[in-house]
Design an enzyme around this catalytic site. Structure first.
Site, mmCIF file in Angstrom:
data_model
loop_
_atom_site.group_PDB
_atom_site.id
_atom_site.type_symbol
_atom_site.label_atom_id
_atom_site.label_comp_id
_atom_site.label_asym_id
_atom_site.label_seq_id
_atom_site.Cartn_x
_atom_site.Cartn_y
_atom_site.Cartn_z
ATOM 1 N N SER A 84 1.039 -1.925 0.356
ATOM 2 C CA SER A 84 -0.251 -0.182 0.039
ATOM 3 C C SER A 84 0.975 1.557 0.300
ATOM 4 C CB SER A 84 -1.078 -0.272 1.157
ATOM 5 O OG SER A 84 -1.489 0.728 1.150
ATOM 6 N N LYS A 122 -4.667 -6.660 3.664
ATOM 7 C CA LYS A 122 -4.533 -5.732 2.146
ATOM 8 C C LYS A 122 -5.833 -5.171 1.902
ATOM 9 C CE LYS A 122 -2.822 -2.274 -0.317
ATOM 10 N NZ LYS A 122 -4.117 -2.193 -1.210
ATOM 11 N N HIS A 168 -7.744 -3.082 4.193
ATOM 12 C CA HIS A 168 -6.239 -2.033 4.517
ATOM 13 C C HIS A 168 -8.000 -1.254 4.130
ATOM 14 C CE1 HIS A 168 -4.117 0.681 2.081
ATOM 15 N NE2 HIS A 168 -3.766 1.137 3.247
ATOM 16 N N ASN A 169 -8.079 -1.788 2.188
ATOM 17 C CA ASN A 169 -8.825 -1.298 1.533
ATOM 18 C C ASN A 169 -9.981 -0.218 1.657
ATOM 19 O OD1 ASN A 169 -6.095 -1.768 0.297
ATOM 20 N ND2 ASN A 169 -7.483 -1.531 -2.092
ATOM 21 N N GLU A 222 -9.864 1.815 3.986
ATOM 22 C CA GLU A 222 -9.739 3.515 3.425
ATOM 23 C C GLU A 222 -11.257 3.488 2.132
ATOM 24 O OE1 GLU A 222 -6.812 2.465 0.452
ATOM 25 O OE2 GLU A 222 -8.323 3.237 -1.351
HETATM 26 C C1 6PG Z 1 -3.109 1.881 -1.856
HETATM 27 C C2 6PG Z 1 -4.966 1.798 -2.505
HETATM 28 C C3 6PG Z 1 -3.894 0.909 -3.942
HETATM 29 C C4 6PG Z 1 -5.100 0.904 -4.998
HETATM 30 C C5 6PG Z 1 -6.794 0.775 -4.577
HETATM 31 C C6 6PG Z 1 -7.382 1.873 -5.445
HETATM 32 O O1 6PG Z 1 -3.541 1.378 -0.603
HETATM 33 O O2 6PG Z 1 -2.138 1.827 -1.973
HETATM 34 O O3 6PG Z 1 -5.897 1.061 -2.124
HETATM 35 O O4 6PG Z 1 -4.358 -0.285 -3.687
HETATM 36 O O5 6PG Z 1 -4.914 2.632 -4.652
HETATM 37 O O6 6PG Z 1 -6.961 -0.299 -5.065
HETATM 38 O O7 6PG Z 1 -8.873 1.376 -5.003
HETATM 39 P P1 6PG Z 1 -9.870 1.388 -6.102
HETATM 40 O O8 6PG Z 1 -9.638 1.749 -7.426
HETATM 41 O O9 6PG Z 1 -11.192 -0.035 -6.084
HETATM 42 O O10 6PG Z 1 -10.586 2.233 -5.665
#
Ligand code: 6PG
Length: 470
Positions: free
Chosen positions: A129, A183, A186-187, A190
């Protein structure tokens, strides 16, 4: 010829930046990309580094690596990973280590780990990430694999990762799919964090009628306090940016349709499968789905736009103080849901996860890096069996202090006809979770009424059925 220590496949921006990061840290790195022109361009741009080299066939690539080979894949998740493994497998030797650094689905990683292990190779599913900048200057890394494989790659991972208070933002997560699972969540967090911030922006803009510059200032100020985080910081910066053509704030030019690549949805699907309530993360996914229904929203607005409420008697300063508390409390709930899900998955999949360590490796490098992760980490460290962050005394006092203002903000948005699904779901989660006597007695009675599904009683053990119509 001196062989390279690490191989990297996939020179899109994440892969290219990670290769440069490795080279900067003194790791002799060999790169390969299916399209030879990409490798050529990369070497033209960065090949002056003594630690970067390239290969133009997979066979040459594999032959130019030290053994056991350590190869990191930064390619599109899904079928391309299986295709690459199929091509690599005949070229590898026992004990070689393949690391998938993409956003792969954890069940795919479990399947691939099993297959590679049976063939005598080590497989690492590693969450990475931090986006492009993180890959270049130091990402947060979440490797899932066997301990032995981790020991082989640990020095390099520690060198290239971000650091928080001097500690590397990488740690052994657990076996097979553990790294990619963590991960994924984590998303999910996010998504929730981003949605919460967007809803707070909406309230400031459309209920408190603040202009974009003023909102940028508020986020900038909040970023100096307990909300300090990468996402708040970039939101303040985003709000300050003007469109070069029109001079308008660029956020007013950007179409309100959010994209998504699937990790948020996977998090919610896993939560449903494991029976863990993650309403705030899931509302964030639904909010992106709703955002994509632009044409319908515009059409429906014509039917309902006369029911909006606006007041000019709002006490802005006190509501801004309430908003800060609302965002902080909702953020606590979103992270609580995420950690709760990870904890449950750890038990179900036998990963022996350490939640305190996880919070630590998210303190820097990753997208959800935030000052408050220090406290999250301390809370789990001092009570490793804690079921949920809401049991932490530190967060309990923040939530109690926030609760009155949180309620005011959610009511205000409801009265104003502004949908804030993430902020209100966080409040509902909090209220439902600390309610000793809920309403499931009614559900149980209904189930028993129409389907004789039976219910338990508060005053004696066993399962009971009532003859409801007799
Ligand atoms: C990270 C982000 C990375 C990416 C996502 C965006 O941790 O660096 O999460 O993995 O920016 O895949 O995800 P979406 O396109 O689903 O918003």
């Amino acid at each position: 010829m001196c062989k390279s220590q690490f191989g990297l496949i996939g020179l899109a921006v994440m892969g290219a930046n990670l290769a440069r990061n490795m080279a900067d840290k003194g790791v002799k790195t060999l790169v390969y990309n299916r399209t030879a022109a990409k490798t050529k361009k990369f070497l033209e741009d960065f090949g002056h580094s003594p630690n970067l080299d390239g290969a133009f066939t997979l066979k040459d690539f594999v032959n130019q690596l030290e053994r056991p080979r350590k190869i990191i894949l930064l390619i599109k998740a899904g079928q391309p990973v299986d295709d690459m493994l199929d091509e690599l497998i005949p070229l590898l030797d026992a004990g070689d280590i393949i690391i998938d650094g993409g956003n792969s689905f954890f069940k795919d990683t479990q399947r691939r780990s099993k297959r590679m292990k049976e063939l005598g190779f080590e497989y690492v599913g590693m969450g990475v990430s931090g986006g492009e900048e993180g890959a270049l200057h130091g990402p947060s890394l979440m490797p899932g694999c066997g301990r032995q494989a981790y020991d082989h790659i640990r020095p390099v991972l520690e060198a290239i990762s971000a650091k928080a208070e001097g500690e590397p933002c990488v740690d052994y997560i657990g076996t097979d799919g553990a790294g990619h699972y963590v991960k994924m969540v984590h998303n999910g967090i996010e998504y929730a964090d981003m949605q919460l911030i967007s809803e707070v922006y909406t309230i400031m803009r459309h209920v408190l009628k603040m202009d974009v510059e003023e909102i940028a200032e508020v986020f900038g100020k909040w970023n100096q306090g307990r909300l300090s985080s990468y996402l708040i910081e970039i939101t303040a910066a985003i709000l300050q940016k003007k469109d070069g053509k029109t001079g308008k704030p660029i956020v007013d030019i950007i179409l309100d349709k959010a994209g998504q690549k699937g990790t948020g949805k996977w998090t919610s699907l896993s939560a449903l499968e494991l029976g863990v309530p993650t309403p705030t993360m899931t509302e964030a996914v639904f909010a992106r789905d709703m955002s994509s229904m632009k044409e319908e929203r515009v059409e429906l607005d014509k039917k309902y736009n006369d029911i909006r409420f606006a007041s000019d008697t709002l006490d802005k300063d006190s509501l801004l103080a309430d908003l800060e508390k609302t965002l902080y409390a909702s953020k606590i709930c979103a992270y609580a849901q995420g950690f709760n899900l990870i904890g449950t998955a750890g038990e179900v999949y036998g990963w022996h996860l350490n939640l305190g360590h996880l919070a630590k490796i998210w303190r820097n490098g990753c997208i959800i890096r935030a000052a408050f992760l220090n406290v999250v980490s301390d809370s789990f460290d001092s009570n490793p069996s804690m079921k949920n962050l809401l049991f932490s005394d530190f967060f309990a006092s923040a939530l109690k202090e926030a609760r009155p203002g949180w309620g005011r903000i959610v009511s205000l948005a409801a009265e104003a006809g502004v949908g804030i699904p993430a902020l209100s779901s966080a409040l509902a989660y909090f209220d439902a979770y600390h309610t000793p006597v809920g309403n499931a007695n009614i559900i149980q009675a209904q189930r028993d009424y129409f389907g004789a599904h039976t219910y338990e009683r508060v005053d004696k053990e066993g399962h009971f059925h009532t003859d409801w119509t007799g």
